[in-house]
Motif scaffolding. Structure first.
Motif, short mmCIF file in Angstrom:
data_model
loop_
_atom_site.label_atom_id
_atom_site.label_comp_id
_atom_site.label_asym_id
_atom_site.label_seq_id
_atom_site.Cartn_x
_atom_site.Cartn_y
_atom_site.Cartn_z
N LYS A 20 0.92 -1.25 0.16
CA LYS A 20 0.08 0.06 -0.04
C LYS A 20 0.88 1.30 -0.18
CE LYS A 20 -3.69 -2.56 -0.06
NZ LYS A 20 -4.50 -2.60 -1.06
N GLU A 21 2.03 1.09 0.23
CA GLU A 21 3.15 2.30 0.24
C GLU A 21 4.31 1.95 -0.26
OE1 GLU A 21 2.58 3.65 4.30
OE2 GLU A 21 3.93 2.00 5.27
N LEU A 22 5.23 3.00 -0.60
CA LEU A 22 6.50 2.97 -0.93
C LEU A 22 7.40 2.73 0.21
CD1 LEU A 22 6.78 5.82 -3.64
CD2 LEU A 22 6.50 3.30 -3.98
N PRO A 23 8.72 2.35 0.22
CA PRO A 23 9.46 1.94 1.28
C PRO A 23 9.93 3.48 2.06
CG PRO A 23 10.59 1.48 -0.61
CD PRO A 23 9.23 1.73 -0.89
N ASP A 24 10.26 3.39 3.25
CA ASP A 24 10.52 4.64 3.80
C ASP A 24 11.97 5.12 3.07
OD1 ASP A 24 8.69 4.58 5.79
OD2 ASP A 24 10.07 3.62 7.27
N GLY A 25 11.83 6.40 2.99
CA GLY A 25 13.22 7.02 2.28
C GLY A 25 13.39 6.93 0.70
N CYS A 26 12.20 6.52 0.22
CA CYS A 26 12.09 6.00 -1.16
C CYS A 26 12.57 7.28 -1.92
CB CYS A 26 10.88 5.64 -1.46
SG CYS A 26 10.84 5.13 -3.16
N ALA B 291 -5.39 1.63 -5.02
CA ALA B 291 -5.36 2.84 -5.37
C ALA B 291 -4.63 3.65 -4.31
CB ALA B 291 -6.72 3.53 -5.14
N PRO B 292 -4.20 3.18 -3.19
CA PRO B 292 -3.16 3.95 -2.19
C PRO B 292 -1.71 4.07 -2.99
CG PRO B 292 -4.54 2.61 -0.97
CD PRO B 292 -5.10 2.18 -2.47
N LEU B 293 -1.52 3.14 -3.35
CA LEU B 293 -0.09 2.80 -3.89
C LEU B 293 0.18 3.91 -5.10
CD1 LEU B 293 2.63 1.89 -3.57
CD2 LEU B 293 2.16 -0.02 -5.15
N ARG B 294 -0.94 3.54 -5.90
CA ARG B 294 -1.01 4.23 -7.30
C ARG B 294 -1.00 5.96 -6.95
NH1 ARG B 294 -5.27 4.70 -10.19
NH2 ARG B 294 -6.69 3.59 -8.84
N GLU B 295 -1.59 6.30 -6.08
CA GLU B 295 -1.66 7.74 -6.00
C GLU B 295 -0.50 8.04 -5.22
OE1 GLU B 295 -5.03 7.91 -3.36
OE2 GLU B 295 -6.51 7.61 -4.89
N CYS C 150 8.44 -1.26 -20.51
CA CYS C 150 7.44 -2.35 -21.07
C CYS C 150 6.32 -2.51 -19.75
CB CYS C 150 7.95 -3.78 -21.40
SG CYS C 150 6.83 -4.66 -22.20
N ALA C 151 6.14 -3.17 -19.18
CA ALA C 151 5.28 -3.40 -18.22
C ALA C 151 4.96 -2.06 -17.36
CB ALA C 151 5.42 -4.63 -17.29
N GLY C 152 6.00 -1.39 -16.96
CA GLY C 152 6.17 -0.37 -16.22
C GLY C 152 5.58 0.87 -17.06
N LEU C 153 5.98 0.86 -18.35
CA LEU C 153 5.24 1.91 -19.14
C LEU C 153 3.79 1.86 -19.10
CD1 LEU C 153 5.13 4.03 -21.55
CD2 LEU C 153 5.52 1.95 -23.10
N LEU C 154 3.13 0.38 -19.23
CA LEU C 154 1.85 0.39 -19.10
C LEU C 154 1.24 0.93 -17.80
CD1 LEU C 154 1.31 -3.05 -20.81
CD2 LEU C 154 1.67 -0.90 -21.78
N TYR C 155 1.80 0.71 -16.87
CA TYR C 155 1.41 0.90 -15.33
C TYR C 155 1.42 2.43 -15.18
CZ TYR C 155 1.14 0.68 -10.37
OH TYR C 155 0.91 0.80 -9.04
N LEU C 156 2.19 3.17 -15.77
CA LEU C 156 2.30 4.58 -15.70
C LEU C 156 1.26 5.27 -16.29
CD1 LEU C 156 6.13 5.46 -15.20
CD2 LEU C 156 4.46 4.84 -13.60
N CYS C 157 0.61 4.60 -17.34
CA CYS C 157 -0.44 5.36 -18.30
C CYS C 157 -1.83 5.64 -17.33
CB CYS C 157 -0.52 4.42 -19.32
SG CYS C 157 0.63 4.27 -20.70
N ARG C 158 -2.57 6.33 -18.11
CA ARG C 158 -3.75 6.73 -17.41
C ARG C 158 -4.72 5.53 -17.24
NH1 ARG C 158 -4.59 10.52 -21.53
NH2 ARG C 158 -6.08 9.15 -22.54
N MET D 98 -4.77 3.40 -14.04
CA MET D 98 -3.36 2.92 -13.70
C MET D 98 -2.79 4.16 -12.99
SD MET D 98 -2.68 -0.08 -14.56
CE MET D 98 -4.28 -0.74 -14.38
N VAL D 99 -1.55 4.40 -13.04
CA VAL D 99 -0.84 5.66 -12.07
C VAL D 99 -1.33 6.81 -12.38
CG1 VAL D 99 1.31 6.54 -11.59
CG2 VAL D 99 0.85 3.98 -11.24
N GLY D 100 -1.38 6.96 -13.97
CA GLY D 100 -1.74 8.28 -14.50
C GLY D 100 -0.83 9.44 -14.97
N VAL D 101 0.52 9.08 -14.63
CA VAL D 101 1.48 10.28 -14.96
C VAL D 101 1.78 10.27 -16.32
CG1 VAL D 101 2.39 9.83 -12.72
CG2 VAL D 101 3.53 8.73 -14.61
#
Length: 442
Positions: A283-289, A310-314, A330-338, A345-348
């Motif tokens: 649900k969240e990124l690691p401390d100090g990321c 949604a918490p991690l995406r946001e 590749c997969a990361g590209l898809l995840y960052l799309c709307r 997805m993340v929507g950036v």
């Protein structure tokens, strides 16, 4: 001295992955320290190697890494005995190159003996002609033996053994058909072991027992140990960082199963600690990321679950908008799309991703059109595409790469997202550029 053997075949579908992974597991069960290596860029087969050996998977690819790096990379990752699984047919390489990056090419560079796996389910004596042809086609190779796969009966096996005997190529194994020994497939090949961990763990002892029961393991070990001594030094991830280390989050879990092992090793040498984050569950990124790395996988098979977190995406979207460095392949590209197949997805990235009927697969020679996170304008790399999705639009205001006269991907001074997979051992400057940005991020 690295004992080594290449497991090859006349073509795809003969059982290379199943037999190579079973061989690794069977030899490990005997107490040998075994490492698994895959010819080519594929990331799915190595996931089974890692499961079978208990060691990080390794790829060997002269196109992605250069011919000169193959021996150092093997020496870096090899155990007491290295089992090297080939790609496609023994002599099949990049099109129009006379077999560059083929299994045969890699075997020659590594001076490694080859064992040919042949699917004998639809032939008998004709198998001998196949074996003889492969033995004579390239005299620079040592075809040290053959393993007969998918045999129907003892009579079937006896007939083929008698036909192969005059060729002088020893039969090192004969395996019956087994409906219980298989890995499920998907639109890009096998399903990665990480997506079916429990089933894979259950299957592994059965696979090891199946191979041990039909293959002369002692003979295979002798073949591997008869390989000549390799000259050269092991590859080492270079870096000169001696300050405070930084943490980055790297996507992992069932949706993100692919990352070249050397990527994390290079980043570590530059003072970066890589922490796995599962976008399906965490649900969240690691401390100090201070940075984000999203590698390959199959988010299209897990779009609903990724969207539901949604918490991690946001949190990721907020971090990227604040300038946290992010690399997505590749997969990361898809995840960052709307969105991906209609799922948020993340929507950036101002783009949509979706599954398609046609895939993109092949080596690419790419260059940087404009300076961005990973390099300066004009820098060139080698990479590969491996997907059956599309992103619309294909590129952003500043593309990530350009090849064959077309721009692709999205890039800024702090972001790099593209379909192209690049092996950072072959292009270590990418790791340094990313690490420098991570260290600069506050």
């Amino acid at each position: 001295m690295v004992a080594r053997v290449v497991i090859a075949a006349p073509g795809s579908g003969h059982g290379k992955t199943t037999i190579a992974a079973g061989l690794m597991a069977a030899l490990r069960a005997r107490g040998l320290d075994v490492s698994g290596h895959k010819v080519g860029p594929d990331f799915i087969d190595p996931s089974y190697h890692a499961l079978a050996t208990g060691r990080p998977p390794r790829n060997l690819d002269p196109f992605l890494q250069s011919e000169e790096l193959l021996v150092p990379l093997l020496l870096h990752g090899a155990a007491e005995l290295a089992v090297i699984e080939g790609v496609m047919g023994l002599f099949d390489g990049a099109l129009g190159t006379e077999g560059f990056a083929s299994t045969a090419h890699v075997a020659r560079l590594l001076d490694a003996p080859v064992v040919l796996v042949v699917d004998a389910s639809a032939a008998s004596r004709s198998v001998a002609a196949t074996v003889l042809g492969f033995a004579r086609y390239d005299p620079r190779l040592e075809l040290a033996g053959v393993i007969l796969n998918k045999l129907g009966s003892q009579r079937h096996e006896d007939e083929i053994r008698a036909a192969v005997a005059p060729t002088g190529i020893p039969v090192l194994g004969a395996l019956r058909r087994s409906e219980d020994i298989h890995a499920p497939s998907r639109h890009l090949g096998l399903v990665p072991a990480g997506e079916r961990a429990a089933e894979s763990q259950r299957l592994l002892p059965e696979l090891a027992s199946w191979v041990a029961g039909g293959v002369d393991l002692d003979a295979v070990v002798r073949v591997a140990r008869d390989a000549s001594r390799l000259s050269g030094k092991p590859w080492e991830p270079t870096g000169s960082w001696d300050g405070r280390r930084k943490v980055i989050a790297a996507a992992a879990g069932q949706a993100f199963t692919f990352r070249y092992t050397e990527t994390a090793e290079l980043l570590s040498a530059h003072g970066i600690d890589v922490v796995d984050v599962d976008p399906l569950r965490d649900k969240e990124l690691p401390d100090g990321c201070a940075g984000l790395y999203f590698g390959g996988g199959f988010p299209e098979a897990h779009a609903e679950g990724l969207s539901a977190n949604a918490p991690l995406r946001e949190e990721i979207a907020t971090a990227v908008h604040k300038g946290m460095p992010v690399v997505a392949e590749c997969a990361g590209l898809l995840y960052l799309c709307r969105e991906l197949d209609g799922q948020p997805m993340v929507g950036v990235l101002d783009a949509q991703a979706r599954m398609t009927k046609r895939g993109a697969l092949g080596y690419r020679k790419a260059s940087v059109p404009s300076t961005h996170l990973l390099g300066g304008a004009g820098m060139s790399v080698t990479g590969h595409e491996f997907h059956r999705t599309e992103v619309l639009p294909r590129q952003g205001k500043t593309p990530a790469w350009e090849w064959d006269g077309r721009a692709e991907g999205f890039a800024t001074r702090t972001l790099h997202a593209s379909y192209l997979h690049v092996h950072w051992a072959g292009h270590p400057g990418l790791a340094k550029s990313f690490a420098d940005a991570v260290h600069a991020y506050e």
